[in-house]
Design an enzyme around this catalytic site. Structure first.
Site, mmCIF file in Angstrom:
data_model
loop_
_atom_site.group_PDB
_atom_site.id
_atom_site.type_symbol
_atom_site.label_atom_id
_atom_site.label_comp_id
_atom_site.label_asym_id
_atom_site.label_seq_id
_atom_site.Cartn_x
_atom_site.Cartn_y
_atom_site.Cartn_z
ATOM 1 N N SER B 319 23.975 -33.289 -20.342
ATOM 2 C CA SER B 319 24.944 -33.495 -19.262
ATOM 3 C C SER B 319 25.594 -34.869 -19.253
ATOM 4 O O SER B 319 26.621 -35.054 -18.612
ATOM 5 C CB SER B 319 24.267 -33.255 -17.920
ATOM 6 O OG SER B 319 23.833 -31.916 -17.859
ATOM 7 N N HIS B 362 26.306 -24.070 -6.736
ATOM 8 C CA HIS B 362 26.640 -25.257 -5.970
ATOM 9 C C HIS B 362 27.691 -24.982 -4.903
ATOM 10 O O HIS B 362 28.037 -25.881 -4.129
ATOM 11 C CB HIS B 362 27.159 -26.350 -6.895
ATOM 12 C CG HIS B 362 26.071 -26.986 -7.724
ATOM 13 N ND1 HIS B 362 25.815 -26.604 -9.015
ATOM 14 C CD2 HIS B 362 25.178 -27.976 -7.419
ATOM 15 C CE1 HIS B 362 24.812 -27.338 -9.511
ATOM 16 N NE2 HIS B 362 24.407 -28.173 -8.537
ATOM 17 N N CYS B 375 27.197 -30.108 -12.039
ATOM 18 C CA CYS B 375 27.388 -28.657 -12.000
ATOM 19 C C CYS B 375 27.913 -28.144 -13.333
ATOM 20 O O CYS B 375 28.990 -28.524 -13.789
ATOM 21 C CB CYS B 375 28.365 -28.292 -10.882
ATOM 22 S SG CYS B 375 28.703 -26.517 -10.854
HETATM 23 ZN ZN LIG Z 1 26.748 -25.502 -10.383
#
Ligand SMILES: [Zn+2]
Lengths: 371, 589
Positions: B319, B362, B375
């Site tokens: 990420s 989310h 996310c």
């Molecule tokens: Zn998410």
């Protein structure tokens, strides 16, 4: 008497004498170059060796002068006495001799050391010449022919156990050449040669000491052990070879001045000649020797009688064998037997014996006419 | 009164034969002389010179290495080397027995060593390196019975802090054949010590110095008679590092028991204060004669302690790479500060389903929220819309795929996937699913921690990537600054300031309310991004990249823990501790 002395001096072979004198000074020069910076523990005086050698030269020339004037027919009367005196001295040396480098060769006479095995060379020449001249005809008998071998063998043995293989070979060389010249049958000589050859294995396995065997092996391949015995031969070859045509100049030899040459003032002095004086110097030396030997041969063949001829031949063969073996060793073409070079190598007894045999030659020469 | 000679003719004849024999013999001698002196003369002249002129080498001490505050990290210590000069040995067997008894070495080993070098009898053969003082004294005392044994003092590399910064410092060793040819320095020869890794290798030519040389004339006993030529050795240059020893020590302690790296640098100069890697090794091992068994143990260790993970190993960035996706999307107009995307926890692409790490989803998020909460669905969407070509353009702009240019050897460049790359490597076309994977730093993409660090530096400075470096100054042995590393912008990233500002906001939000909360310290305005990179080797890799303070970035930090787990839980706390140390903040209760 005085008149006779004058005649003798007048008839001296001055060519021979000059060659010898030049050789002596040539030798002193090279000796100075190879010893001036001291050897090992020897004092600082750069002329230490030269002075001593010169002193012995003087002694030698006095001996030579005396020898020239006593007709050789007189002194051969004492040849047997001379021979037995030599044997006696060699036995003395066996028990009381001074040992250096593992060999017992020297007798101390006050401040000087005396080497009976050198004296023996001169004695043997006189003894054999006398013996062969008297018994020439009997030598046709093979058993009688072996007698001189017995006489020489005793000396050879006494020297061989010192141990000094080189000198014992000098005795043998003198004998063989004298036998040849006196006219023994060649097949006798050949037979002896064959017997010697076949006894070589016995010599190898029972008589030769380890170091002597190694010398022979190393002669065959010096690279085998570059820092052992073969080292000497390699260093000597490098020294001679690097001298080139003109040499590096007296005192200019890298190898000699830095003492890479072992025994460079005695057995390997020719390496110093080769390096510092080059091909020109070495050939000049060889030329001087040629003059000496040529005059010697001339004296032998013009001698008054067989005794004179044999005495002169003996003197020639002694010098010749030393020159040949020493130079051959320094160049690595003959085994290292450790024989010094006439008139050049440092060593009092040897110097004197060299001059004494010149005395014998001159004696035979001046007495070719009966006075 | 002359009488004619009574010498028989036969004898005269034989005397003539003798004369001929003498002449032939002398000719033989003369020919030999000619051969030795005239034909072979030149060759022997050379050998004579070689015989007497000996070239001695005096080793130059290598330069020292200091940390940024001038504390010594690497120096040399004198060691006593016991050698034997073969030429001077009288009885090798006897000597080997005696010496072996003192230094506790089997006599056969000593004999073999000496015999192996018998071709150069004047050159000392090393028997024992680093002889202990007590034995040195004993050898010195028994010198007379140890003829041929010599004691020499030589400088040996000494890494004062053992494992500390081992990967950056590197180590030294004997030059090998390949290096001899490659370095092509005529001064170098077999047996020389050169840098083998790290700074020792990179700056070898500066550190090495110049060997001293002495040509001496020696006599047959090896005694020096005259000096023909003498040149003193010149010590190598010293290195003053940008590295801070205290911070480095602290970072390595943080990593203790883990496999991973921490990088801490000044974004506006490229100065690296910390470059920590674990597991590590002690470079002193290599200055001793390392045994094959030891070498095997180190080099085959499954944890690869010799590898500088930060610079030489490549991993999925996970990420943390969302920063790059966000940059590309903003610049390409695919998104802006306002655009919201709904995350249900799933993302459908044809018949494939990609999930968000938060199973329940989310909900609606803008870019800042998406960065803060990391996310996946938000970035899947961006990735799908951007496509690999546009993404690739921004990876290019950031310099990915090239070396970052740190002053260390063997830097890896990562794996930057593209359709062409995939075709070449796998003979397969690029699928839309690959775009989606790339957008969250998964799939084929592999980067070094240093490359990730370079990205966070670009964000901190809004586009200027300074060349990272470990050496601040090269100092001559006389103490003068020989070379100074000036800050150099190695990459100017052509991306608008607004874009960077938005990303910075997102990274700040990550710390304040998102996945990076465990890195937060209230005294420090830190911005950062976590990463949890799934990988086929097992547990996820934990990442954290960040910079502080937000307003005026002073340091950038990268924390990477191999198979460490969640970035937010493993890497972020380490980053916090590191930064607290750097900014001298009080430890939170
Ligand atoms: Zn998410």
């Amino acid at each position: 008497m005085k008149e006779k002395l004058g005649k003798l001096v007048e008839n001296l072979d001055y060519t021979l004498l000059s060659a010898v004198v030049i050789l002596c000074f040539y030798g002193l020069l090279v000796l100075y170059s190879s010893t001036r910076s001291g050897l090992g523990s020897i004092p600082e005086d750069p002329f230490f060796y030269v002075k001593r050698q010169f002193l012995w030269m003087v002694v030698g020339f006095i001996g030579l002068a005396i020898l020239v004037f006593i007709d050789y027919h007189h002194f051969v009367k004492y040849s047997s006495l001379l021979y037995f005196l030599t044997v006696f001295l060699l036995i003395i040396v066996m028990f009381f001799g001074r040992t250096t480098y593992g060999a017992r060769r020297w007798l101390s006479l006050g401040p000087f050391d005396f080497q009976p095995s050198e004296f023996a060379k001169v004695a043997l020449i006189i003894f054999l010449a006398d013996f062969l001249a008297k018994n020439k005809l009997k030598l046709d008998n093979f058993l009688y022919f072996l007698w001189p071998f017995a006489y020489t063998g005793v000396l050879m043995f006494l020297v061989f156990i010192q141990p000094d293989l080189g000198t014992s070979l000098v005795y043998l060389a003198i004998l063989i050449i004298l036998l040849f010249v006196v006219g023994v049958k060649l097949k006798y000589l050949a037979t002896v040669f064959l017997i010697a050859l076949s006894s070589f294995p016995i010599l190898w396995f029972f008589l030769l000491k380890e170091y002597q065997k190694r010398r022979i092996i190393l002669f065959l391949n010096p690279q085998l052990d570059p820092l052992g015995g073969g080292y000497n031969i390699i260093q000597s070859k490098i020294a001679i070879g690097s001298g080139g045509f003109l040499g590096k100049g007296l005192l200019g030899g890298l190898q000699s001045q830095l003492k890479f040459l072992p025994a460079q003032h005695t057995d390997f002095i020719f390496s110093v000649v080769g390096e510092e004086l080059g091909f020109v110097g070495a050939i000049l030396l060889l030329g001087l020797y040629t003059v000496v030997l040529w005059r010697g041969i001339k004296i032998a063949s013009e001698a008054r009688d067989l005794l004179g001829a044999l005495l002169a031949t003996g003197a020639v063969s002694f010098l010749f064998f030393h020159i040949m073996v020493n130079m051959g060793m320094a160049m690595g073409v003959l085994p290292a037997t450790g024989l010094p070079l006439p008139f050049l190598s440092y060593g009092g007894s040897f110097m004197v014996s060299n001059l004494l045999v010149i005395g014998i030659l001159l004696n035979v020469e001046v007495h070719k006419i009966k006075w | 009164m002359k009488e004619s000679s009574t010498v028989p003719e036969e004898v005269k004849q034989r005397i003539n034969w003798l004369l001929i024999f003498i002449i032939v013999s002398f000719c033989f001698l003369a020919i030999n002389l000619w051969y030795l002196q005239v034909i072979k003369g030149e060759e022997f002249k050379e050998r004579a010179v070689k015989n007497c002129i000996r070239s001695l080498v005096e080793e130059a001490p290598r330069g020292h290495i200091y940390d940024r505050k001038g504390e010594v990290l690497v120096t040399n210590r004198p060691v006593v080397v016991v050698s034997i000069i073969p030429e001077e040995v009288e009885n090798l067997e006897e000597l080997s027995k005696r010496l072996g008894g003192i230094i506790d070495l089997p006599e056969e080993v000593i004999r073999e060593k000496v015999e192996k070098h018998s071709a150069e009898p004047f050159k000392p053969v090393e028997i024992l390196e680093d002889c202990p003082l007590a034995l040195t004294i004993e050898i010195e005392e028994r010198k007379t019975e140890l003829k041929g044994v010599v004691l020499e003092v030589k400088p040996r590399r000494n890494y004062l802090n053992q494992e500390l910064a081992a990967h950056s410092l590197g180590y030294v060793g004997e030059i090998d054949q390949e290096e001899l040819q490659k370095l092509g320095n005529p001064q170098l020869q077999g047996g020389d010590i050169v840098g083998k890794a790290g700074l020792e290798k990179y700056y070898d030519s500066f550190l090495r110095g110049k060997k001293g040389q002495k040509e001496v004339e020696v006599d047959a006993l090896g005694r020096e008679v005259a000096t023909l030529f003498s040149q003193k050795p010149v010590a190598g240059n010293d290195l003053l590092l940008t590295m801070d020893k205290d911070l480095q020590t602290y970072a390595e302690n943080l990593l203790e028991g883990k496999r991973g790296s921490i990088i801490l640098s000044h974004p506006y100069s490229g100065e690296i204060l910390v470059l920590a890697n674990k597991p590590s090794f002690d470079p002193n091992w290599f200055t001793e004669e390392i045994s094959y068994a030891d070498w095997e143990k180190i080099s085959l260790d499954p944890d690869y302690p010799l590898i500088n993970r930060a610079v030489q190993s490549i991993y999925s960035p996970g990420s943390t790479f969302k920063i790059v996706t966000a940059l590309a999307a903003l610049e390409e107009g695919v998104t802006d500060s306002q655009r919201k995307i709904y995350c249900s926890g799933n993302f459908k692409l044809a018949d494939q389903v990609f999930t968000c790490w938060k199973r329940g989803g989310h909900g609606n998020l803008n870019l800042i929220g998406a960065l803060a909460h990391s996310c996946n669905v938000y970035f899947y969407t961006l990735g799908k819309e951007l496509g690999v070509q546009k993404m690739g353009r921004y990876m290019d702009k950031l310099g990915l795929g090239e070396k970052v240019g740190i002053d260390l050897p063997a830097e890896a460049t990562g794996v930057i996937p593209s359709p062409e790359w995939k075709q070449r490597e796998f003979k397969e076309i690029w699928f839309p699913g690959d775009d989606v994977n790339l957008s969250i730093g998964q799939g084929y993409l592999l980067l070094t921690p240093l490359q990730m660090h370079s990205i966070i530096c670009a964000v901190a400075t809004a586009g200027d990537i300074y060349r990272p470096h470990l050496v601040k100054e090269i100092i001559s042995p006389e103490g003068e600054v020989f070379e100074k590393t000036e800050p150099e912008i190695s990459k100017k990233v052509n991306i608008s300031a607004n874009t960077f500002q938005l990303i910075q906001k997102g990274l700040r939000a990550t710390i304040l309310e998102g996945t990076g909360w465990q890195a937060n310290t209230k005294e420090l305005s830190l911005a950062g991004k976590t990463g949890t990179a799934q990988n086929p080797q097992g547990e996820s890799h934990a990442w954290f990249v960040g910079f502080a303070p937000l307003e005026k970035p002073e340091v950038c930090i990268t924390v990477f823990v191999e198979n460490g787990g969640e970035g937010g839980e493993v890497a972020a706390p380490l980053a916090r501790e590191m930064l607290e140390k750097y900014f001298n903040l009080p430890e939170p209760e």
